[in-house]
Motif scaffolding. Structure first.
Motif, PDB file in Angstrom:
ATOM      1  N   LYS A 113       0.848  -1.189   0.000  1.00 55.36           N
ATOM      2  CA  LYS A 113       0.000   0.000   0.000  1.00 55.36           C
ATOM      3  C   LYS A 113       0.879   1.232   0.000  1.00 55.36           C
ATOM      4  N   THR A 114       0.399   2.284  -0.662  1.00 54.30           N
ATOM      5  CA  THR A 114       1.136   3.544  -0.649  1.00 54.30           C
ATOM      6  C   THR A 114       0.595   4.389   0.499  1.00 54.30           C
ATOM      7  N   LEU A 115       1.388   4.514   1.548  1.00 55.07           N
ATOM      8  CA  LEU A 115       0.944   5.223   2.752  1.00 55.07           C
ATOM      9  C   LEU A 115       2.047   6.143   3.245  1.00 55.07           C
ATOM     10  N   ASN A 116       1.653   7.216   3.921  1.00 60.68           N
ATOM     11  CA  ASN A 116       2.673   7.992   4.612  1.00 60.68           C
ATOM     12  C   ASN A 116       2.832   7.444   6.040  1.00 60.68           C
ATOM     13  N   GLY A 117       3.744   8.021   6.802  1.00 62.17           N
ATOM     14  CA  GLY A 117       4.027   7.480   8.123  1.00 62.17           C
ATOM     15  C   GLY A 117       2.815   7.495   9.038  1.00 62.17           C
ATOM     16  N   ASN A 118       2.078   8.590   9.013  1.00 60.96           N
ATOM     17  CA  ASN A 118       0.883   8.679   9.859  1.00 60.96           C
ATOM     18  C   ASN A 118      -0.145   7.627   9.474  1.00 60.96           C
ATOM     19  N   GLN A 119      -0.344   7.474   8.157  1.00 61.32           N
ATOM     20  CA  GLN A 119      -1.318   6.472   7.701  1.00 61.32           C
ATOM     21  C   GLN A 119      -0.840   5.057   8.026  1.00 61.32           C
ATOM     22  N   SER A 120       0.472   4.855   8.009  1.00 58.18           N
ATOM     23  CA  SER A 120       1.019   3.528   8.330  1.00 58.18           C
ATOM     24  C   SER A 120       0.701   3.166   9.779  1.00 58.18           C
ATOM     25  N   ILE A 121       0.856   4.169  10.682  1.00 55.52           N
ATOM     26  CA  ILE A 121       0.518   3.935  12.095  1.00 55.52           C
ATOM     27  C   ILE A 121      -0.982   3.655  12.220  1.00 55.52           C
ATOM     28  N   ALA A 122      -1.789   4.494  11.549  1.00 51.89           N
ATOM     29  CA  ALA A 122      -3.251   4.324  11.639  1.00 51.89           C
ATOM     30  C   ALA A 122      -3.670   2.958  11.114  1.00 51.89           C
ATOM     31  N   GLU A 123      -3.001   2.505  10.061  1.00 57.54           N
ATOM     32  CA  GLU A 123      -3.307   1.192   9.487  1.00 57.54           C
ATOM     33  C   GLU A 123      -3.054   0.092  10.525  1.00 57.54           C
ATOM     34  N   ALA A 124      -1.950   0.225  11.248  1.00 59.39           N
ATOM     35  CA  ALA A 124      -1.651  -0.750  12.311  1.00 59.39           C
ATOM     36  C   ALA A 124      -2.705  -0.674  13.421  1.00 59.39           C
ATOM     37  N   VAL A 125      -3.159   0.540  13.725  1.00 58.78           N
ATOM     38  CA  VAL A 125      -4.203   0.705  14.757  1.00 58.78           C
ATOM     39  C   VAL A 125      -5.481  -0.007  14.316  1.00 58.78           C
ATOM     40  N   ARG A 126      -5.835   0.168  13.044  1.00 65.24           N
ATOM     41  CA  ARG A 126      -7.042  -0.503  12.524  1.00 65.24           C
ATOM     42  C   ARG A 126      -6.937  -2.008  12.694  1.00 65.24           C
ATOM     43  N   GLN A 127      -5.753  -2.549  12.405  1.00 69.84           N
ATOM     44  CA  GLN A 127      -5.585  -3.996  12.481  1.00 69.84           C
ATOM     45  C   GLN A 127      -5.584  -4.498  13.923  1.00 69.84           C
ATOM     46  N   ILE A 128      -4.938  -3.713  14.815  1.00 74.04           N
ATOM     47  CA  ILE A 128      -4.837  -4.124  16.224  1.00 74.04           C
ATOM     48  C   ILE A 128      -6.166  -3.894  16.942  1.00 74.04           C
ATOM     49  N   ASP A 129      -6.899  -2.866  16.526  1.00 73.18           N
ATOM     50  CA  ASP A 129      -8.185  -2.496  17.121  1.00 73.18           C
ATOM     51  C   ASP A 129      -8.087  -2.418  18.650  1.00 73.18           C
ATOM     52  N   PRO A 130      -7.270  -1.489  19.174  1.00 73.13           N
ATOM     53  CA  PRO A 130      -7.121  -1.399  20.628  1.00 73.13           C
ATOM     54  C   PRO A 130      -8.454  -1.066  21.298  1.00 73.13           C
ATOM     55  N   ASP A 131      -8.538  -1.237  22.609  1.00 78.54           N
ATOM     56  CA  ASP A 131      -9.809  -1.027  23.299  1.00 78.54           C
ATOM     57  C   ASP A 131     -10.139   0.461  23.396  1.00 78.54           C
ATOM     58  N   VAL A 132      -9.162   1.275  23.775  1.00 82.83           N
ATOM     59  CA  VAL A 132      -9.398   2.714  23.880  1.00 82.83           C
ATOM     60  C   VAL A 132      -8.274   3.481  23.168  1.00 82.83           C
ATOM     61  N   VAL A 133      -8.684   4.430  22.346  1.00 82.69           N
ATOM     62  CA  VAL A 133      -7.738   5.369  21.737  1.00 82.69           C
ATOM     63  C   VAL A 133      -8.125   6.750  22.251  1.00 82.69           C
ATOM     64  N   ALA A 134      -7.179   7.451  22.890  1.00 84.60           N
ATOM     65  CA  ALA A 134      -7.448   8.824  23.347  1.00 84.60           C
ATOM     66  C   ALA A 134      -6.308   9.681  22.856  1.00 84.60           C
ATOM     67  N   ALA A 135      -6.609  10.665  22.027  1.00 84.80           N
ATOM     68  CA  ALA A 135      -5.532  11.457  21.433  1.00 84.80           C
ATOM     69  C   ALA A 135      -6.012  12.847  21.070  1.00 84.80           C
ATOM     70  N   TYR A 136      -5.088  13.770  21.147  1.00 83.01           N
ATOM     71  CA  TYR A 136      -5.340  15.163  20.803  1.00 83.01           C
ATOM     72  C   TYR A 136      -4.514  15.486  19.564  1.00 83.01           C
ATOM     73  N   PRO A 137      -5.139  16.069  18.549  1.00 81.81           N
ATOM     74  CA  PRO A 137      -4.386  16.298  17.306  1.00 81.81           C
ATOM     75  C   PRO A 137      -3.304  17.374  17.457  1.00 81.81           C
ATOM     76  N   ILE A 138      -2.124  17.074  16.971  1.00 84.19           N
ATOM     77  CA  ILE A 138      -1.059  18.088  16.908  1.00 84.19           C
ATOM     78  C   ILE A 138      -0.196  17.776  15.696  1.00 84.19           C
ATOM     79  N   THR A 139       0.175  18.811  14.971  1.00 88.02           N
ATOM     80  CA  THR A 139       1.101  18.665  13.854  1.00 88.02           C
ATOM     81  C   THR A 139       2.426  18.129  14.396  1.00 88.02           C
ATOM     82  N   PRO A 140       3.032  17.158  13.782  1.00 87.39           N
ATOM     83  CA  PRO A 140       2.682  16.483  12.524  1.00 87.39           C
ATOM     84  C   PRO A 140       1.988  15.134  12.696  1.00 87.39           C
TER      85      PRO A 140
END
Lengths: 393, 308
Positions: free
Chosen positions: A5-32
């Motif tokens: 898949k053609t992904l950037n680093g952020n999307q690569s992490i998100a892709e892993a999150v989708r696969q792992i499906d953790p119980d709770v994700v809590a995050a505040y957006p900040i560049t980058p």
């Protein structure tokens, strides 16, 4: 099925999150790192993950939500960088002290002032004594692979320590790369079921979590905590090997590039290691006996292994993408130099701070340093132990 | 109506052996609040008197699941616990019918001041939690520094009275109003002298689906510099002078829960407390006047809101 898949680093992490499906994700957006959080939010909106997705009003609260959620008894992750990580600082120590295996993806970014949104390692290096395991990634593929392994490492019952997975802000977080995304089920199986330890949600046990220690217990509890991260090396090694067996990409504490007969060595972490490899190739074709050592795990610091790999070198240059004002060298340098102290046979070792605030580092810069190393090896004299690269003085 | 005899027969969730001061209002308040639900309960406690005095390792006074992580984040911490509960229920790892209540707790330091942001965030997100603030008008745990809940004219260690100062120069922040502005289903002010009212409000808060907030006046003889045996009488004076009106806001609807037969002058609240002693100096008379005027205006406004 494993796919490219053609992904950037952020999307690569998100892709892993989708696969792992953790119980709770809590995050505040900040560049980058924002796109990690946005992508997870969209996964949730589209029903692709079952995680509870919490949008706290700050990074301090994001880490506090993670701490509450992890203590409750489930798998938890967050993402941040720079000022966000700085705002979490108080809670980082508490997550580690409570032995909560939270995983945080860090899009490494400079710290203010002056405000700057680009990539350097000031944020995680500033948190290097917070008790978190620190793993750094050279590219999107490594960010993805490291993030998956982080849960296995942190959650190991002998370790029970939170983990940072660093990827360089913009340079990796925003750069597209073709990466191997492994099969959903296989990733899930690799990460495995979460095994809660003293979960608050088991209300039959009525736990008191986070009591106050005075002079009589604090020291012992801190010692116990330190033991957790000290237990991590064999786990990091085993998980890296197993990852290699399952997915074909094996990981250790560091990568050695063309080090076989090297006399000179450059030590550099993360994305700059990729550039350095090109420099090493060019230098090698010019007949220079030079190699690269790319640390992957900074905490726990693999001091014995690194010393073993470097002790026979004639000269070593350690590149740091952060500074430690007033210290005798930047963080990676002081660790590497200290690791070599007990060896009778040890190289001359110098330090270069590079790339603060996202300043470019190019092949020519590494070659420039290679020349200096050559001179040090020849003369046995070090003129400058500590300097800067690509800086207008 | 709850009977004291029945409440007394219930198992204590905050048990004896804690180190809170003589005459302290905190254990009094929480032994009532914690009886207002029989469901399993998880508490997140901000750093402060209650936290420090109940959990000196290896001992604990908590006969219920409890977590402390830091000072300013009890609301965020309990929001995290509640989020994991929801997640595990959705994923089938907690039985669908298992009920747990979630309670965040802090003093006025951890709630009015340093924890206001985390509280606001948790309330806005709509977590199914109850947050209780025990407002003892000062940073009592660290020796009585001013908070934004310290009343006008009170001498605190960081707003001391002196020849150039009549004590705290600012009026008390109206936190309850701020919580009402979050449009959450239930907000109330209570006081331990009206224990039936407090108990009922705690019950309502626990039964509320979504966020609920209780602001409870908490006696602190140590920092109020008053007789330890007079605390409850002083709380009664606080509600009789309308310094601390008892009211609730349920789904936006205001209701005053206690109307003093005769509204007493603020002076009666001030007199027994050493922290106000300097206000009786001639040059500080204006502070007394200002305090009374503020209380009158607030009470009038509250009455208008309750009539809407």
């Amino acid at each position: 099925m494993s796919t490219l898949k053609t992904l950037n680093g952020n999307q690569s992490i998100a892709e892993a999150v989708r696969q792992i499906d953790p119980d709770v994700v809590a995050a505040y957006p900040i560049t980058p790192s924002t796109a990690i959080v946005e992508t997870i939010a969209k996964f949730k909106a589209d029903g692709l993950i079952t995680s509870e997705f919490v949008c706290p009003e700050s990074e301090h609260s994001a880490m506090s939500v993670c701490i509450g959620a992890s203590s409750a008894g489930g798998r938890v992750m967050t993402a941040t960088g720079s000022q966000g990580l700085a705002l979490m600082w108080e809670m980082l120590y508490i997550a580690a002290g409570l032995r909560l295996p939270i995983v945080a993806a860090i899009a490494n970014r400079a710290l203010s002032a002056p405000i700057n949104i680009h990539g350097d390692h000031s944020d995680t290096m500033g948190a290097r004594d917070s008790g978190w395991i620190q793993i750094y990634s050279e590219n999107c593929q490594e960010a993805y692979d490291n993030f998956i392994q982080a849960f296995r490492i942190g959650e190991d019952l002998k370790v029970r320590t939170p983990v940072f997975v660093g990827l360089d802000g913009f340079i990796i977080s925003h750069s597209l790369e073709v990466i191997q995304v492994e099969d959903d089920a296989k990733v899930k199986k690799f990460v495995g079921e979460y095994k809660p330890v003293y979960p608050l949600l088991d209300t039959s046990r009525k736990m008191t979590v986070g009591p106050i220690d005075f002079t009589d217990y604090y020291f012992e509890h801190k010692r116990n905590q330190i033991e957790g991260i000290e237990n991590a090396p064999p786990v990091i090694e085993a998980v890296g090997k197993e990852f290699g067996q399952k997915f074909g990409r094996e990981y250790g504490f560091f990568e050695e590039y063309r080090m076989d007969d090297a006399e000179l060595c450059i030590v550099v972490m993360s994305s700059a290691a990729g550039t350095c490899k090109d420099a090493i190739d060019e230098l090698r074709s010019d007949g220079k006996r030079i190699g690269l050592l790319k640390p992957r795990v900074f905490r726990p610091f693999p001091h014995e292994k690194i010393a073993e790999a470097l002790k026979k070198m004639k000269a070593v240059a350690v590149f740091d993408r952060s500074s430690s004002p007033g210290a005798f060298g930047a963080p990676l340098f002081t660790e590497v130099r200290s690791a070599l102290y007990d060896h009778k046979e040890r190289p001359h070792i110098v330090n270069y701070v590079y790339g603060l605030g996202g300043r470019d580092i190019k092949v020519e810069h590494f070659k420039e340093v290679a020349l200096k190393l050559e001179k040090i090896a020849e003369t046995g004299k070090v003129e400058e132990i500590y300097g800067y690269i690509n800086l207008r003085e | 109506m709850a009977k004291l005899k029945d409440l007394a027969a219930m198992e204590d969730r905050l048990v004896a052996g804690h180190g809170m001061c003589l005459g302290c209002g905190i254990p009094l308040i929480f032994r009532i609040v914690l009886r207002a639900t029989e469901d399993p309960l998880i508490i997140a406690n901000a750093t402060g008197c209650l936290e420090v005095c109940t959990t000196i390792f290896p001992r604990t006074s908590w006969n219920v699941s409890w977590i402390h992580s830091a000072f300013e984040n009890a609301a965020a911490t309990i929001a995290g616990v509640e989020s994991m509960y929801k997640a595990l229920k959705n994923k089938g790892r907690i039985p669908k019918d298992k009920k747990i209540k979630f309670l965040g707790v802090g003093g006025d330091g951890g709630t009015y001041d340093i924890g206001l942001q985390a509280l606001s965030g948790a309330m806005e997100r709509g977590h199914d939690i109850v947050y209780v603030c025990y407002d003892n008008n000062a940073y009592a745990n660290t020796g009585g520094q001013r908070s934004s809940a310290t009343p006008l004219g009170a001498s605190a260690t960081t707003s001391p009275e002196g020849i150039k100062s009549p004590g705290k120069l600012q009026r008390k922040k109206d936190l309850t109003k701020i919580l009402v502005a979050h449009n959450i289903p239930y907000v109330a002010q209570a006081s331990p002298n009206r224990w039936q009212d407090l108990y009922k409000k705690a019950q309502k808060a626990f039964e509320t689906e979504g966020p609920a907030f209780l602001n409870i006046l908490c006696l602190c003889p140590t920092e109020w510099k008053c007789d330890e045996s007079q605390g409850i009488r002083l709380a009664q004076t606080a509600v009789d002078t309308c310094v601390w009106p008892l009211y609730e806001v349920e789904n936006g609807k205001y209701k005053i829960n206690y109307l003093p037969k005769e509204k007493k002058p603020v002076l009666e609240w001030i007199k027994p407390q050493g922290r106000f002693r300097h206000l009786f100096k001639e040059e500080n008379a204006w502070v007394l006047e200002k305090y009374q005027k503020q209380v009158d205006e607030d009470w009038e406004e509250l009455n208008k809101l309750a009539k809407l």
